[in-house]
Design an enzyme around this catalytic site. Structure first.
Site, PDB file in Angstrom:
ATOM      1  N   TYR A  39       0.835  -1.196   0.000  1.00 58.03           N
ATOM      2  CA  TYR A  39       0.000   0.000   0.000  1.00 58.03           C
ATOM      3  C   TYR A  39       0.875   1.254   0.000  1.00 58.03           C
ATOM      4  O   TYR A  39       0.629   2.196  -0.765  1.00 58.03           O
ATOM      5  CB  TYR A  39      -0.920  -0.002   1.222  1.00 58.03           C
ATOM      6  CG  TYR A  39      -1.796   1.226   1.300  1.00 58.03           C
ATOM      7  CD1 TYR A  39      -2.870   1.396   0.426  1.00 58.03           C
ATOM      8  CD2 TYR A  39      -1.540   2.231   2.232  1.00 58.03           C
ATOM      9  CE1 TYR A  39      -3.663   2.537   0.481  1.00 58.03           C
ATOM     10  CE2 TYR A  39      -2.337   3.369   2.293  1.00 58.03           C
ATOM     11  CZ  TYR A  39      -3.396   3.512   1.411  1.00 58.03           C
ATOM     12  OH  TYR A  39      -4.171   4.643   1.471  1.00 58.03           O
ATOM     13  N   GLU A  61     -11.960   5.398   3.685  1.00 64.63           N
ATOM     14  CA  GLU A  61     -11.481   6.392   4.648  1.00 64.63           C
ATOM     15  C   GLU A  61     -12.553   6.662   5.699  1.00 64.63           C
ATOM     16  O   GLU A  61     -12.246   6.873   6.879  1.00 64.63           O
ATOM     17  CB  GLU A  61     -11.079   7.685   3.951  1.00 64.63           C
ATOM     18  CG  GLU A  61      -9.832   7.579   3.086  1.00 64.63           C
ATOM     19  CD  GLU A  61      -8.569   7.234   3.869  1.00 64.63           C
ATOM     20  OE1 GLU A  61      -8.561   7.412   5.107  1.00 64.63           O
ATOM     21  OE2 GLU A  61      -7.600   6.784   3.232  1.00 64.63           O
ATOM     22  N   TRP A  69      -5.387   1.973   9.980  1.00 62.15           N
ATOM     23  CA  TRP A  69      -5.575   1.771   8.553  1.00 62.15           C
ATOM     24  C   TRP A  69      -5.283   0.332   8.140  1.00 62.15           C
ATOM     25  O   TRP A  69      -5.925  -0.205   7.218  1.00 62.15           O
ATOM     26  CB  TRP A  69      -4.708   2.751   7.764  1.00 62.15           C
ATOM     27  CG  TRP A  69      -4.854   2.593   6.289  1.00 62.15           C
ATOM     28  CD1 TRP A  69      -3.912   2.186   5.404  1.00 62.15           C
ATOM     29  CD2 TRP A  69      -6.050   2.835   5.514  1.00 62.15           C
ATOM     30  NE1 TRP A  69      -4.428   2.153   4.134  1.00 62.15           N
ATOM     31  CE2 TRP A  69      -5.742   2.543   4.172  1.00 62.15           C
ATOM     32  CE3 TRP A  69      -7.343   3.256   5.843  1.00 62.15           C
ATOM     33  CZ2 TRP A  69      -6.675   2.665   3.140  1.00 62.15           C
ATOM     34  CZ3 TRP A  69      -8.273   3.381   4.822  1.00 62.15           C
ATOM     35  CH2 TRP A  69      -7.936   3.086   3.489  1.00 62.15           C
TER      36      TRP A  69
END
Length: 210
Positions: A39, A61, A69
Site C-alpha cells: 500500500y 477512509e 488503517w
C-alpha cells in the site's frame, strides 16, 4: 493518514498469497508487513482518478475513522465483495435488506452509521452524475498547488486538516455526502494523491500529480 506501523509479530493474518515485496527499508510506514508495504509503495500518495476508484477510497477512509488503517487494508477484499466492488450505481440501490446483510458481515467493519453513510454517498454520487459532474472533478478541484511542495520532515509536520480539506468537506456535504469531515477529507486527499505526505527521508518514488 495511516496511523502507525505495526510490527511483524502483530500481523499474523496477512494473506499468505500477498506477493513478496522488493527489499526496501526505511519507509515512512509499512516496513515489516507485506500488505502495508505494498500500500505504501503503490498507492498512498499516488494520483487516483475514476469514479469507482475514488468512491472506494472515500468509503474506506470513512470506515477507517477511529481505527488503524491496516485493519481496513486487511478487510478490503471483504469490503469490495460486500459493496459490489464499490460500483456507486449498484450501492445507490442498496436498501434495508442490504444494511441488515452488511451488519451481519463479519468481514467488514459493522458500523451502521458508516454503512448507511456509504450508501447515502453512492446516492449523492449518482445525483452528481445526473448534474453532469463527477467525483473526480470535485475532489481534484481541491488539490493544493504542488509547485513548491516540500515533503514533511517528521509526522508532526503532517497536518490532520488543511484549508483545502475543509473546503472539500464543505462541498461534499453540500452535495449530500456524509461522514466526510475535514479530517476524513484530508485522509482521502492523501490516499488519492492530491497531496504527497511521504516523509522527506522515505525512499518512496515521487509521483507527478495528474
Amino acid at each position: 493518514m495511516p496511523t502507525q506501523t505495526p510490527d511483524a509479530a502483530a500481523t499474523p493474518d496477512v494473506p499468505a498469497a500477498t506477493p513478496a515485496r522488493p527489499l526496501v527499508t526505511g519507509r515512512c510506514f509499512g516496513d515489516g508487513d507485506p500488505l502495508y508495504e505494498q500500500y505504501h509503495d503503490e498507492e498512498w500518495g499516488h494520483p487516483v482518478h475514476g469514479e469507482h476508484a475514488l468512491f472506494e477510497r472515500l468509503a474506506l477512509e470513512g470506515f477507517q475513522s477511529g481505527l488503524a488503517w491496516i485493519t481496513i487494508l486487511r478487510k478490503r477484499p471483504a469490503f469490495r465483495a460486500a459493496f459490489a466492488d464499490f460500483d456507486p450505481e449498484v450501492v445507490a440501490e442498496f436498501g434495508d435488506d442490504d444494511v441488515a446483510r452488511l451488519m451481519a458481515d463479519v468481514g467488514i467493519v459493522r458500523n451502521r452509521a458508516k454503512i448507511e453513510a456509504t450508501i447515502a454517498n453512492a446516492r449523492a454520487l449518482r445525483d452528481l452524475h445526473a448534474q453532469g459532474r463527477t467525483l473526480d472533478e470535485v475532489l481534484w478541484s481541491h488539490a493544493p498547488d504542488r509547485a513548491d511542495h516540500v515533503r514533511p520532515a517528521t509526522w508532526t509536520d503532517v497536518p490532520a486538516v488543511t484549508a483545502e480539506s475543509r473546503a472539500l468537506a464543505r462541498e461534499l456535504k453540500s452535495l449530500g455526502f456524509r461522514f466526510v469531515g475535514p479530517t476524513t477529507a484530508y485522509a482521502a486527499m492523501q490516499a488519492c494523491g492530491l497531496v504527497d505526505d511521504h516523509l522527506a527521508t522515505c525512499p518512496s518514488v515521487a509521483v507527478a500529480v495528474a
